[in-house]
Design a protein around this motif. Structure first.
Motif, PDB file in Angstrom:
ATOM      1  N   GLN A  97       0.818  -1.202   0.000  1.00  0.00           N
ATOM      2  CA  GLN A  97       0.000   0.000   0.000  1.00  0.00           C
ATOM      3  C   GLN A  97       0.856   1.258   0.000  1.00  0.00           C
ATOM      4  O   GLN A  97       0.386   2.315  -0.398  1.00  0.00           O
ATOM      5  CB  GLN A  97      -0.938  -0.022   1.200  1.00  0.00           C
ATOM      6  CG  GLN A  97      -1.830  -1.256   1.125  1.00  0.00           C
ATOM      7  CD  GLN A  97      -3.179  -1.050   1.739  1.00  0.00           C
ATOM      8  OE1 GLN A  97      -3.274  -0.576   2.851  1.00  0.00           O
ATOM      9  NE2 GLN A  97      -4.222  -1.421   1.038  1.00  0.00           N
ATOM     10  N   LEU A 337      -6.400  -2.078  11.663  1.00  0.00           N
ATOM     11  CA  LEU A 337      -6.309  -3.320  12.448  1.00  0.00           C
ATOM     12  C   LEU A 337      -7.034  -3.165  13.780  1.00  0.00           C
ATOM     13  O   LEU A 337      -7.639  -4.099  14.279  1.00  0.00           O
ATOM     14  CB  LEU A 337      -4.848  -3.684  12.708  1.00  0.00           C
ATOM     15  CG  LEU A 337      -4.052  -4.234  11.534  1.00  0.00           C
ATOM     16  CD1 LEU A 337      -2.673  -4.671  12.000  1.00  0.00           C
ATOM     17  CD2 LEU A 337      -4.764  -5.391  10.874  1.00  0.00           C
TER      18      LEU A 337
ATOM     19  N   GLN B 226     -10.246  -0.951  -2.268  1.00  0.00           N
ATOM     20  CA  GLN B 226      -9.181  -1.954  -2.229  1.00  0.00           C
ATOM     21  C   GLN B 226      -8.366  -1.801  -0.951  1.00  0.00           C
ATOM     22  O   GLN B 226      -8.102  -2.778  -0.240  1.00  0.00           O
ATOM     23  CB  GLN B 226      -8.273  -1.806  -3.470  1.00  0.00           C
ATOM     24  CG  GLN B 226      -7.357  -2.985  -3.742  1.00  0.00           C
ATOM     25  CD  GLN B 226      -6.098  -2.952  -2.900  1.00  0.00           C
ATOM     26  OE1 GLN B 226      -5.703  -1.918  -2.372  1.00  0.00           O
ATOM     27  NE2 GLN B 226      -5.453  -4.100  -2.760  1.00  0.00           N
ATOM     28  N   ALA B 227      -7.978  -0.558  -0.658  1.00  0.00           N
ATOM     29  CA  ALA B 227      -7.094  -0.324   0.489  1.00  0.00           C
ATOM     30  C   ALA B 227      -7.770  -0.728   1.807  1.00  0.00           C
ATOM     31  O   ALA B 227      -7.188  -1.454   2.617  1.00  0.00           O
ATOM     32  CB  ALA B 227      -6.695   1.149   0.532  1.00  0.00           C
ATOM     33  N   LYS B 228      -9.012  -0.268   2.004  1.00  0.00           N
ATOM     34  CA  LYS B 228      -9.680  -0.549   3.278  1.00  0.00           C
ATOM     35  C   LYS B 228     -10.018  -2.036   3.421  1.00  0.00           C
ATOM     36  O   LYS B 228      -9.927  -2.600   4.504  1.00  0.00           O
ATOM     37  CB  LYS B 228     -10.960   0.290   3.393  1.00  0.00           C
ATOM     38  CG  LYS B 228     -10.698   1.766   3.482  1.00  0.00           C
ATOM     39  CD  LYS B 228      -9.980   2.126   4.778  1.00  0.00           C
ATOM     40  CE  LYS B 228      -9.826   3.620   4.908  1.00  0.00           C
ATOM     41  NZ  LYS B 228      -9.172   4.009   6.152  1.00  0.00           N
ATOM     42  N   ALA B 230      -8.389  -4.544   2.083  1.00  0.00           N
ATOM     43  CA  ALA B 230      -7.159  -5.289   2.351  1.00  0.00           C
ATOM     44  C   ALA B 230      -6.825  -5.235   3.837  1.00  0.00           C
ATOM     45  O   ALA B 230      -6.419  -6.238   4.442  1.00  0.00           O
ATOM     46  CB  ALA B 230      -6.012  -4.721   1.516  1.00  0.00           C
ATOM     47  N   GLN B 231      -7.038  -4.069   4.447  1.00  0.00           N
ATOM     48  CA  GLN B 231      -6.762  -3.925   5.878  1.00  0.00           C
ATOM     49  C   GLN B 231      -7.742  -4.748   6.708  1.00  0.00           C
ATOM     50  O   GLN B 231      -7.355  -5.407   7.676  1.00  0.00           O
ATOM     51  CB  GLN B 231      -6.888  -2.457   6.305  1.00  0.00           C
ATOM     52  CG  GLN B 231      -6.182  -1.483   5.398  1.00  0.00           C
ATOM     53  CD  GLN B 231      -4.794  -1.143   5.876  1.00  0.00           C
ATOM     54  OE1 GLN B 231      -4.156  -1.947   6.541  1.00  0.00           O
ATOM     55  NE2 GLN B 231      -4.311   0.018   5.525  1.00  0.00           N
ATOM     56  N   GLN B 234      -6.844  -8.273   6.777  1.00  0.00           N
ATOM     57  CA  GLN B 234      -5.722  -8.525   7.682  1.00  0.00           C
ATOM     58  C   GLN B 234      -6.199  -8.584   9.129  1.00  0.00           C
ATOM     59  O   GLN B 234      -5.772  -9.414   9.915  1.00  0.00           O
ATOM     60  CB  GLN B 234      -4.691  -7.404   7.562  1.00  0.00           C
ATOM     61  CG  GLN B 234      -3.682  -7.589   6.464  1.00  0.00           C
ATOM     62  CD  GLN B 234      -2.928  -8.885   6.591  1.00  0.00           C
ATOM     63  OE1 GLN B 234      -2.537  -9.276   7.685  1.00  0.00           O
ATOM     64  NE2 GLN B 234      -2.733  -9.574   5.481  1.00  0.00           N
ATOM     65  N   ALA B 235      -7.094  -7.636   9.458  1.00  0.00           N
ATOM     66  CA  ALA B 235      -7.524  -7.515  10.849  1.00  0.00           C
ATOM     67  C   ALA B 235      -8.381  -8.697  11.283  1.00  0.00           C
ATOM     68  O   ALA B 235      -8.336  -9.102  12.438  1.00  0.00           O
ATOM     69  CB  ALA B 235      -8.279  -6.212  11.046  1.00  0.00           C
ATOM     70  N   GLN B 236      -9.175  -9.235  10.373  1.00  0.00           N
ATOM     71  CA  GLN B 236     -10.090 -10.319  10.731  1.00  0.00           C
ATOM     72  C   GLN B 236      -9.657 -11.600  10.034  1.00  0.00           C
ATOM     73  O   GLN B 236      -9.848 -11.738   8.829  1.00  0.00           O
ATOM     74  CB  GLN B 236     -11.523  -9.957  10.319  1.00  0.00           C
ATOM     75  CG  GLN B 236     -11.993  -8.619  10.866  1.00  0.00           C
ATOM     76  CD  GLN B 236     -12.015  -8.578  12.377  1.00  0.00           C
ATOM     77  OE1 GLN B 236     -12.256  -9.598  13.024  1.00  0.00           O
ATOM     78  NE2 GLN B 236     -11.744  -7.420  12.953  1.00  0.00           N
ATOM     79  N   ARG B 255     -11.217  -7.064  -5.459  1.00  0.00           N
ATOM     80  CA  ARG B 255      -9.827  -7.256  -5.868  1.00  0.00           C
ATOM     81  C   ARG B 255      -8.961  -7.599  -4.632  1.00  0.00           C
ATOM     82  O   ARG B 255      -8.136  -8.509  -4.671  1.00  0.00           O
ATOM     83  CB  ARG B 255      -9.344  -5.972  -6.536  1.00  0.00           C
ATOM     84  CG  ARG B 255      -7.947  -6.019  -7.048  1.00  0.00           C
ATOM     85  CD  ARG B 255      -7.876  -6.585  -8.440  1.00  0.00           C
ATOM     86  NE  ARG B 255      -6.499  -6.513  -8.897  1.00  0.00           N
ATOM     87  CZ  ARG B 255      -5.864  -7.486  -9.514  1.00  0.00           C
ATOM     88  NH1 ARG B 255      -6.488  -8.604  -9.797  1.00  0.00           N
ATOM     89  NH2 ARG B 255      -4.626  -7.356  -9.876  1.00  0.00           N
ATOM     90  N   LYS B 258      -9.571 -11.116  -3.595  1.00  0.00           N
ATOM     91  CA  LYS B 258      -8.888 -12.064  -4.468  1.00  0.00           C
ATOM     92  C   LYS B 258      -7.392 -12.090  -4.145  1.00  0.00           C
ATOM     93  O   LYS B 258      -6.775 -13.148  -4.104  1.00  0.00           O
ATOM     94  CB  LYS B 258      -9.122 -11.668  -5.932  1.00  0.00           C
ATOM     95  CG  LYS B 258      -8.851 -12.786  -6.906  1.00  0.00           C
ATOM     96  CD  LYS B 258      -9.356 -12.427  -8.297  1.00  0.00           C
ATOM     97  CE  LYS B 258     -10.782 -12.897  -8.510  1.00  0.00           C
ATOM     98  NZ  LYS B 258     -11.314 -12.559  -9.829  1.00  0.00           N
ATOM     99  N   GLN B 259      -6.825 -10.905  -3.906  1.00  0.00           N
ATOM    100  CA  GLN B 259      -5.389 -10.835  -3.611  1.00  0.00           C
ATOM    101  C   GLN B 259      -5.061 -11.544  -2.304  1.00  0.00           C
ATOM    102  O   GLN B 259      -3.988 -12.111  -2.151  1.00  0.00           O
ATOM    103  CB  GLN B 259      -4.938  -9.362  -3.560  1.00  0.00           C
ATOM    104  CG  GLN B 259      -4.729  -8.783  -4.940  1.00  0.00           C
ATOM    105  CD  GLN B 259      -4.808  -7.268  -4.968  1.00  0.00           C
ATOM    106  OE1 GLN B 259      -5.272  -6.639  -4.021  1.00  0.00           O
ATOM    107  NE2 GLN B 259      -4.377  -6.688  -6.060  1.00  0.00           N
TER     108      GLN B 259
END
Lengths: 369, 347
Positions: A97, A337, B226-228, B230-231, B234-236, B255, B258-259
């Motif tokens: 990012q 997070l 996409q950015a939010k 992706a985060q 990660q968090a969940q 996206r 999928k990534q």
């Protein structure tokens, strides 16, 4: 080399962390522990022979304090979300990012060091990403889209540079005009729609299968652009001229530097970076949209300033800017997070920017005394 | 459907359902209307050419798939009427600029105004001004602060969108113990985002086994989606359902999914974009449903404006006048009914 090392020291946090707690007093004492100092000495050592010894030392201290901020953030992350924050996946995510805005920031840093400003970067990213995904460009495949994005970036940079260097326009105004018209053009070309990419090789570049040794290709491009930017600034005549023009354009002109050509080249480089960033964004999101690159200009300038670049030109480092970008991205990651709401995020982000700058100032002052 | 909500809202819902139906039938038959005028004594909107009407249309900048579709719906609907002339202003997100544009339309003395304000509260005054000048205003979607500023409001139901998304997810997960739900909201400084979240939370209250574990706001753009997302991923490390407020930012969100190589949950979108409906139909991604917020409301607004200009009521309703407000229904589009809604999907 420098880039490879910058994310590195962020991982083993314990040792650099205390340095943030009391940055002013034991400043010199902390020189030992952080392994991240390894890449920094080159500018310092090289600074010896020339008059730039003092500014270079400043820059190093600034980077050191930024590393401290980054380390503090890492500690917070490790405490609040121990399982997720330090995982390899999350590290990759943060770097991925950071890569799009990071590439843009390298270009912007060069422009600012050269005494200019580029407000149009976000709009150029939008235009390049839209152009590369519409107008039948997708039919030409990966190469066609990449070429298109880069050419659009260079084209916008050329217009910016020509207006400023040869048209005598103030950088603020010229790039503001570019901001407006590039966004407008992006909106017109895309017809307000999201252009979804169907070219498989482009899409695959953003998926885990394309990772090289566990590193996403986007991050590799970011690293490469950083290294090239660092080399250009620190190891070439072009870089020295950039600093000279930014520090005192008249003196640079008297010293025989073609100031106008230098300025043109800097905006071209910035445009090129935007083109590359646009392609990265296409790979990342699988689409082109006229809202892409929203507020990149502010983020990039803020990262550069936090990284120790002087807004009036003549001083700054690529490493500092990249660290600035990493601080921003880490903050965002940390917030998400911990599931912070966006209003709290904005307030905290502002506070951290102020804190980072304050820490820098104190470090710089204690370094000079 | 209505028990948990206050009665006034229930009334709106009812009106919405009935009139949306009425408009849909109107939609399909506007080319060759053979229904005749005998259906109601008040003489509803028929499609026989009537008095010539000039409609002024002012909307925000179409920098987003849904807003773009709004403009297209309005323009193409106006073209189907030979007695309607549409005067469209350049879209703008700047309040002052949009006020200026509407004042120009008032000065041109258009017969009816259709306004989708960039900011409903900020444009209330100019709506009042138009009404005082004797030009009836059809307020589209983002509502003015005062009911004096418009003759008729037509728009989507943001609260209902959240409610229906929550109900759908609730029904899918009702047998699952300790189910976890994640919300990817839209732009947080818009009132509509808060309404969507409120509806969603209210619906989930009916399912005590489900807990919303995370919520992040994106900005209605692919990039932020996409950015939010992706985060959030990660968090969940695992969850059961995701509600994404907007299909445009959904392109980015999908996206990111999928990534990350994740597929343990079901995803519900919002708005009703064509790409989302295609994915629901193909049934090969996590996206299993989308909650409508139909841009067809712009076409209906043109119908209403024409009826206002010609002094008619609405076909299918007994009233002699067009209603004061119409709320569209936020239907849930799933694999079962997607074919029915695909024609309204926007790109």
């Amino acid at each position: 080399m420098t880039t490879g090392a910058t994310p590195g020291p962020a991982v083993p946090p314990p040792s650099p962390a205390p340095s943030t707690a009391s940055p002013a007093a034991p400043g010199p004492g902390t020189q030992g522990p952080p392994p991240g100092k390894e890449p920094s000495p080159p500018p310092g050592a090289r600074g010896g022979p020339g008059r730039r010894a003092v500014p270079a030392a400043f820059a190093d201290l600034r980077n050191l304090s930024l590393l401290g901020v980054l380390a503090a953030l890492v500690v917070v992350g490790a405490i609040t979300r121990p399982e997720q924050f330090l995982s390899g996946d999350n590290l990759q995510l943060v770097l991925t990012q950071a890569s799009v805005i990071g590439v843009v920031t390298v270009g912007v840093t060069l422009v600012i060091i050269g005494g200019g400003i580029d407000l149009s970067v976000g709009a150029i990213v939008a235009l390049a990403s839209v152009w590369a995904t519409t107008l039948a460009t997708q039919e030409y495949g990966l190469g066609g889209m990449l070429l298109c994005a880069v050419l659009v970036g260079l084209g916008c940079g050329l217009v910016n540079g020509a207006l400023i260097a040869y048209g005598g326009m103030v950088p603020f105004i010229a790039t503001l005009a570019m901001l407006a018209s590039a966004r407008g053009l992006a909106l017109q070309i895309s017809d307000g729609r999201t252009q979804v990419v169907t070219v498989d090789p482009v899409l695959e570049l953003g998926l885990p299968d394309a990772y090289v040794l566990g590193i996403p290709p986007l991050v590799l491009v970011f690293a490469a652009v950083t290294v090239v930017g660092w080399l250009v600034l620190n190891r070439t005549t072009f870089g020295r001229r950039t600093v000279a023009v930014g520090g005192n354009a008249e003196a640079a002109r008297l010293a025989g530097i073609d100031v106008r050509r230098q300025r043109l080249m800097l905006y071209l480089l910035s445009g090129l970076c935007c083109g590359i960033a646009a392609f990265l964004l296409i790979v990342l999101t699988g689409s082109g949209q006229n809202t892409n690159g929203n507020l990149y200009e502010l983020d990039a300038i803020a990262a550069a300033i936090i990284g120790g670049t002087l807004l009036s030109g003549g001083r700054g480092t690529i490493t500092g800017s990249v660290l600035g970008v990493l601080v921003f991205t880490t903050i965002t990651n940390l917030f998400a997070l911990n599931n912070l709401q966006s209003d709290v995020q904005q307030i905290a982000k502002g506070a951290i920017i102020v804190a980072a700058v304050l820490v820098q100032h104190r470090t710089a002052r204690s370094g000079s005394s | 459907m209505t028990p948990p909500v206050p009665s006034r809202r229930g009334l709106l819902f009812g009106t919405a359902a009935v009139s949306a139906g009425a408009f849909l039938t109107g939609c399909t038959s506007n080319e060759s209307n053979e229904k005749g005028g005998a259906q109601d004594p008040a003489g509803g909107t028929d499609d026989k050419p009537g008095k010539a009407v000039t409609i002024g249309f002012a909307g925000p900048q179409a920098d987003h798939g849904w807003l773009n579709a709004i403009n297209e719906q309005a323009t193409s609907r106006a073209k189907t009427y030979e007695d309607v002339t549409l005067e469209t202003t350049e879209g703008s997100n700047d309040t002052a600029q949009q006020i200026g544009q509407i004042e120009t339309l008032i000065n041109k003395k258009v017969d009816v105004l259709v306004i989708l304000p960039a900011d409903g509260k900020a444009l209330t005054q100019v709506g009042l001004k138009a009404m005082r000048a004797g030009i009836p205003v059809v307020n589209l979607d983002r509502i003015f602060d005062s009911q004096q500023a418009y003759r008729c409001w037509i728009g989507g139901d943001n609260y209902g969108m959240g409610l229906n998304a929550g109900r759908y997810i609730g029904e899918q997960l009702k047998d699952k113990r300790n189910a976890k739900v994640v919300e990817l909201a839209g732009l947080d400084n818009l009132e509509l985002t808060r309404q969507r979240t409120k509806g969603f939370d209210d619906a989930l209250k009916n399912y005590p086994n489900i807990k919303k574990v995370a919520r992040q706001a994106a900005e209605f753009t692919v990039e932020s989606g996409q950015a939010k997302m992706a985060q959030l991923l990660q968090a969940q490390s695992s969850f059961d359902a995701l509600w994404n407020h907007d299909d445009d930012q959904g392109v980015g969100a999908e996206r990111a999914i999928k990534q990350a190589g994740r597929d343990e949950f079901l995803m519900v979108g919002g708005a009703g974009a064509k790409h989302a409906m295609d994915a629901i139909k193909a049934d090969n991604t996590v996206l299993k449903a989308t909650v409508l917020y139909p841009p067809t409301m712009a076409a209906s607004a043109i119908d209403l404006a024409r009826a206002l200009g010609q002094g008619k009521g609405v076909g299918g309703l007994a009233e002699q006048e067009i209603p004061a407000s119409l709320t569209l229904y936020s239907a849930v589009v799933t694999k079962e009914n997607v074919d029915e809604y695909l024609p309204t999907g926007f790109s």
